[in-house]
Design an enzyme around this catalytic site. Structure first.
Site, PDB file in Angstrom:
ATOM      1  N   ASP B 102       0.850  -1.191   0.000  1.00 22.50           N
ATOM      2  CA  ASP B 102       0.000   0.000   0.000  1.00 22.50           C
ATOM      3  C   ASP B 102       0.887   1.244   0.000  1.00 22.50           C
ATOM      4  OD1 ASP B 102      -2.064   1.727   0.000  1.00 22.50           O
ATOM      5  OD2 ASP B 102      -2.948   1.055   1.888  1.00 22.50           O
ATOM      6  N   PHE B 211      -9.904   3.846   7.496  1.00 23.06           N
ATOM      7  CA  PHE B 211     -11.087   4.409   8.166  1.00 23.06           C
ATOM      8  C   PHE B 211     -11.203   5.907   7.945  1.00 23.06           C
ATOM      9  CE2 PHE B 211      -7.652   4.607  11.364  1.00 23.06           C
ATOM     10  CZ  PHE B 211      -7.672   5.961  11.655  1.00 23.06           C
ATOM     11  N   HIS B 335       2.906   7.121   5.520  1.00 20.59           N
ATOM     12  CA  HIS B 335       3.701   6.245   6.397  1.00 20.59           C
ATOM     13  C   HIS B 335       4.177   4.967   5.703  1.00 20.59           C
ATOM     14  CE1 HIS B 335      -0.532   5.418   8.283  1.00 20.59           C
ATOM     15  NE2 HIS B 335      -0.322   4.489   7.376  1.00 20.59           N
ATOM     16  N   ASN B 336       4.033   4.891   4.381  1.00 23.75           N
ATOM     17  CA  ASN B 336       4.640   3.795   3.601  1.00 23.75           C
ATOM     18  C   ASN B 336       5.269   4.429   2.361  1.00 23.75           C
ATOM     19  OD1 ASN B 336       3.629   1.793   5.250  1.00 23.75           O
ATOM     20  ND2 ASN B 336       2.283   0.876   3.733  1.00 23.75           N
ATOM     21  N   HIS B 410       3.982   5.187  13.499  1.00 19.81           N
ATOM     22  CA  HIS B 410       2.846   5.431  12.601  1.00 19.81           C
ATOM     23  C   HIS B 410       1.519   4.958  13.157  1.00 19.81           C
ATOM     24  CE1 HIS B 410       2.316   1.256  11.545  1.00 19.81           C
ATOM     25  NE2 HIS B 410       1.560   1.522  10.519  1.00 19.81           N
ATOM     26  N   GLY B 411       1.510   4.240  14.276  1.00 22.38           N
ATOM     27  CA  GLY B 411       0.225   3.754  14.786  1.00 22.38           C
ATOM     28  C   GLY B 411       0.418   2.950  16.055  1.00 22.38           C
ATOM     29  N   ALA B 412      -0.608   2.160  16.373  1.00 19.45           N
ATOM     30  CA  ALA B 412      -0.552   1.389  17.608  1.00 19.45           C
ATOM     31  C   ALA B 412       0.137   0.042  17.396  1.00 19.45           C
ATOM     32  CB  ALA B 412      -1.967   1.171  18.137  1.00 19.45           C
ATOM     33  N   GLY B 413      -0.066  -0.543  16.229  1.00 16.30           N
ATOM     34  CA  GLY B 413       0.456  -1.885  15.968  1.00 16.30           C
ATOM     35  C   GLY B 413      -0.536  -2.939  16.428  1.00 16.30           C
TER      36      GLY B 413
END
Lengths: 137, 487
Positions: B102, B211, B335-336, B410-413
């Site tokens: 992505d 989301f 983030h990618n 970048h996030g929670a994982g």
């Protein structure tokens, strides 16, 4: 069991066991459908299409075959219920039987981004062909 | 298992930094550095993520260290949360596995002039309207269809191209990473299939962990930065998380196919096929970079068109133009991605190709690539959490440049696999549970909501504590979900 979907952190592995390499490819197509559609039997074999997958490495052929089916879902909105795979010079010839995606009957469960090469395995063990391929969902 | 051995080989640098020494495995050209707490390292003992950090340390031309952010977990080739900078002048490579399928999956945050009290009575209507207007879920086409010629312009022109069509404002362009357009995109590098997959997907959310969330600012931790970002406590914001959809997946897929046999041709030995790569300055490397940049521009445009749908929805529900509602873009960040950037390694300024796979650019105050309006506080870094707890707005800080090639988390994982999440949701009603917490959640399928339930993720607060403590970025504001629209 000819195929199973194995849990894999954020993704899913297709695990396939078949008596021959060609049968393994055919089972892999079924495994992919079972990941894409909640009820694979809801897909009818209403029409057929054919395509070729060039190459000779079994692992690459498996990735390319499944990737082709995946692209068919997105670009032609067509689902393959069953595939017949045969060896031809330079690769595989695939005849797929299925029908156009009908949201009223086919409940799609996962968006499969891609068929990956991570921990990809296709091998023959004591006369059985075994494969494990992780799909990015 | 090898992964267990690597946990045993971890050396503690400080409370939030751990080293996998270069000597831990043959072939490593640099150390691995993982950011996280001791408990986070213990969680990694049974997985493959540390092994993947070590694998990336084997890539030709890698500089500094193979890095992993505290939201590290298993990925394809690179771990999620992985950062690696390769030096083209030293044979450095570009690897599609260091970007992911992505391409330019990312997030954008919109602020508004609405408070929670304005939105709370209309939460149900807002959720229903967003679900009706935002194309989401597997196979749902978007409202826009781009003919191939238009699509090529979009791929090379990015958000500024959409501005020319009337789908983006000057401020929208100003508040995107790279101003919504990465130079060097080559639409001609894309296959017909990639273009076909993208034709009706620009302006769609997709499924999985993507989301749209309506959120409220729960607390402000850095008043000056929050003021610059236009964020205050109690304010309603919107967070959009998605990427380049089927077009990007196909670009990655095509690149991996084109790279078959290429590493061997350049004499590159790889511990994992998914790390397939080519020198940045090779024909193969340049071809991937051109296609990857085009897919990245597509993703910026995807989030921009979704922004239009969100603004339109708010206009319908609140009966005022979006500009009167103050629905302005705070920032859009990837983030990618892989980008050629200038960094300092061992006191020397070098141009490197920074792979960020599940990692966010986090440039500090004063950096010329930070938009002028934010330059005195640092680049906004947006960190989505899970649908029940929180997300964070951070600001890039100096430590990111010093220790992580200008990167942060970048996030929670994920904490649970999708199947484990489904098992955990059995007999429960996730939507009702969220409703009891004041959160309206909608998804294309119940299964999607179950797979993405809050318990499927680690606590983002823990991840953010680490990057704050490590000075990769600093806390600005915490946001809580009010409405969740899942693909």
């Amino acid at each position: 069991m000819p195929f199973a979907l194995r849990d894999h952190t954020a993704d899913v592995a297709l695990v396939i066991d078949a008596p021959s390499l060609l049968a393994l490819f055919e089972e892999a197509c079924q495994a992919l459908l079972s990941l894409l559609v909640e009820e694979p039997s809801s897909v009818r074999e209403a029409e057929g299409c054919a395509f070729e997958v060039p190459g000779d490495d079994p692992a690459d052929l498996l990735v390319d075959l499944l990737s082709e089916l995946l692209a068919t879902v997105e670009t032609r909105r067509w689902l393959a219920r069953r595939c017949c795979v045969e060896r031809v010079a330079g690769g595989l010839r695939v005849r797929a039987f299925g029908e156009a995606l009908d949201p009223s009957r086919h409940r799609l469960t996962h968006e499969v981004k891609a068929i990956t090469y991570h921990r990809l395995k296709v091998r023959c063990v004591r006369g059985r062909w075994l494969a494990e391929v992780i799909v990015d969902v | 298992m090898a992964a267990t051995n690597l946990r045993d080989r971890l050396e503690r640098i400080d409370a939030v930094r751990w080293r996998i020494p270069r000597a831990a495995r043959p072939g490593m050209r640099v150390d691995g550095i993982v950011f996280g707490t001791e408990a986070m390292m213990d969680d990694l003992a049974t997985g493959e993520a540390l092994e993947q950090v070590a694998n990336v340390a084997c890539l030709p031309g890698i500089r500094g260290a193979s890095l992993a952010m505290p939201d590290i977990h298993w990925g394809y080739g690179f771990c999620i949360g992985g950062v690696a900078a390769t030096d083209p002048s030293q044979g450095g490579v570009i690897s599609p596995g260091g970007v992911g399928y992505d391409i330019n999956c990312g997030v954008r945050l919109l602020r508004s002039d609405l408070g929670e009290a304005d939105v709370r009575p209309l939460l149900h209507d807002l959720a229903a309207a967003l679900q009706a207007n935002v194309p989401a879920g597997v196979g749902t086409p978007g409202r826009h269809h781009f003919a191939q010629r238009e699509l090529r312009r979009l791929l090379e022109g990015g958000v500024p191209y959409l501005r020319a069509l009337g789908f983006a404002s000057d401020d929208d362009v100003a508040c995107c990473e790279a101003y919504g357009r990465i130079d060097g995109a080559e639409a001609d590098a894309l296959s017909t299939r990639a273009l076909e997959r993208g034709a009706d997907q620009c302006g769609t959310l997709g499924s999985g962990n993507h989301f749209v969330e309506v959120q409220v600012v729960d607390r402000v931790e850095d008043p000056l930065a929050a003021e610059r970002f236009g964020v205050v406590e109690g304010q309603v914001c919107v967070l959009i998380h998605t990427g380049s959809r089927g077009l990007g997946y196909q670009v990655c897929d095509d690149a991996l196919r084109a790279l078959r046999g290429v590493p061997e041709r350049y004499g590159i030995e790889l511990p994992d096929r998914q790390l397939a790569c080519a020198p940045v300055h090779s024909d193969e490397g340049r071809a991937y970079l051109g296609g990857m940049r085009a897919a990245a521009n597509f993703a910026f445009c995807n989030r921009q068109l979704l922004t239009g749908l969100v603004r339109e929805t708010f206009e319908g529900v609140f009966g005022r133009p979006w500009s009167a509602l103050g629905l302005e873009l705070v920032y859009d960040v990837a983030h990618n991605i892989a980008k050629v950037e200038r960094h300092h390694v061992g006191g020397e300024a070098v141009e490197v190709c920074v792979h960020r796979k599940g990692a966010t650019r986090a440039f500090p105050a004063g950096h010329p690539d930070v938009p002028a309006r934010y330059r005195d506080v640092g680049q906004p870094v947006i960190v989505p959490g899970d649908m029940g707890r929180a997300s964070w707005l951070l600001a890039g800080s100096e430590g990111a440049m010093r220790d992580a090639f200008g990167s942060s988390c970048h996030g929670a994982g994920r904490a649970l696999s999708r199947k484990a999440a489904l098992r955990a949701a059995k007999g429960r009603d996730v939507r009702a549970e969220l409703a009891a917490r004041g959160i309206e959640a909608r998804a294309a399928s119940r299964r999607g909501l179950d797979e993405e339930q809050p318990d499927a993720y680690k606590d983002v607060d823990d991840v953010v504590d680490v990057v704050h403590q490590a000075d990769l970025s600093r806390k600005v504001a915490r946001l809580k979900p009010l409405v969740v629209i899942k693909g």
